[in-house]
Design an enzyme around this catalytic site. Structure first.
Site, short mmCIF file in Angstrom:
data_model
loop_
_atom_site.label_atom_id
_atom_site.label_comp_id
_atom_site.label_asym_id
_atom_site.label_seq_id
_atom_site.Cartn_x
_atom_site.Cartn_y
_atom_site.Cartn_z
N SER A 1 46.40 41.38 50.99
CA SER A 1 45.91 40.12 51.55
C SER A 1 45.92 38.99 50.52
O SER A 1 45.18 38.01 50.66
CB SER A 1 44.50 40.27 52.14
OG SER A 1 44.49 41.27 53.14
N ARG A 2 46.76 39.12 49.50
CA ARG A 2 46.89 38.11 48.44
C ARG A 2 45.60 37.93 47.63
O ARG A 2 45.45 36.95 46.90
CB ARG A 2 47.32 36.76 49.01
CG ARG A 2 48.72 36.76 49.64
CD ARG A 2 49.77 37.13 48.60
NE ARG A 2 51.13 36.99 49.10
CZ ARG A 2 51.85 37.98 49.63
NH1 ARG A 2 51.33 39.19 49.74
NH2 ARG A 2 53.08 37.78 50.04
#
Length: 212
Positions: free
Chosen positions: A189-190
């Site tokens: 999810s970065r």
């Protein structure tokens, strides 16, 4: 044409926590470099070197690490090349390792100085013969008419020095003494892990987490 904006990758292989990382950035680097080598990644010793010229114009290129320790990170090159000229004008530089398969990046910043002539001589003598001849044959970063110039130069210096080419006076080692390290581990999810180490006013390493 490929839709570059649609390219996506989810990073899920590992994590980097304060508890599991080393207090000494050199130890953390040694661990990650060792793991990159053990994983048999292509050229785990390749690093991007960034320099800046007198007009503040940056440039980058890939070089190979040849040693590391408490004294710094070492590589060898032509002193008359663009990077050599830029380091002479501005000795501050940055290095970056990108081990794609492990989803890891290491960034290192600091001041650069030349290694001793004796150290450069010793490393030069350990290189393959064709690499030693190549150091004489290539006027690195200069404009040449064609590849034939390099071939002719190599033939000339090969005949001149035979099996014992000495180290050219324009070729040798550099060493970056880090004052800042950053270790980046890709996460889902970065929400990547970024740990930065910087020297405090007492010369001790301060470890900090940065937002991705």
């Amino acid at each position: 044409m490929s839709n570059l904006a649609a390219l996506r990758k989810s990073y899920e292989k590992a994590e980097l926590s304060e508890e599991a990382s080393h207090a000494d950035p050199l130890a953390q680097f040694a661990q990650w470099l060792g793991e990159a080598i053990s994983a048999q990644l292509p050229e785990p010793n390749a690093m991007t070197l960034a320099t800046v010229d007198q007009s503040q114009r940056p440039s980058t290129r890939v070089v190979l690490i040849k040693g590391y320790g408490a004294e710094g990170i070492t590589w060898y090159t032509n002193y008359d090349s663009r990077k050599g000229r830029e380091l002479a004008a501005n000795p501050c530089a940055a290095l970056q390792f990108h081990w794609v398969e492990l989803e890891r990046v290491v960034r290192i910043e600091g001041r650069v100085s030349k290694v001793s002539a004796a150290e450069s001589d010793a490393y030069f003598a350990s290189r393959p013969l064709d690499s030693r001849i190549g150091a004489w044959a290539s006027p690195q970063s200069q404009v040449i008419a064609s590849r034939a110039v390099l071939v002719a130069n190599a033939a000339h210096y090969g005949a001149r020095f035979l099996l014992q080419p000495p180290r050219p006076p324009h070729w040798g080692g550099y060493r970056l003494q880090p004052d800042r390290w950053e270790f980046w581990q890709g996460r889902k999810s970065r929400l990547h892990d970024r740990l930065r180490y910087r020297l405090d006013e007492h010369g001790n390493w301060l470890r900090e987490r940065l937002a991705p």
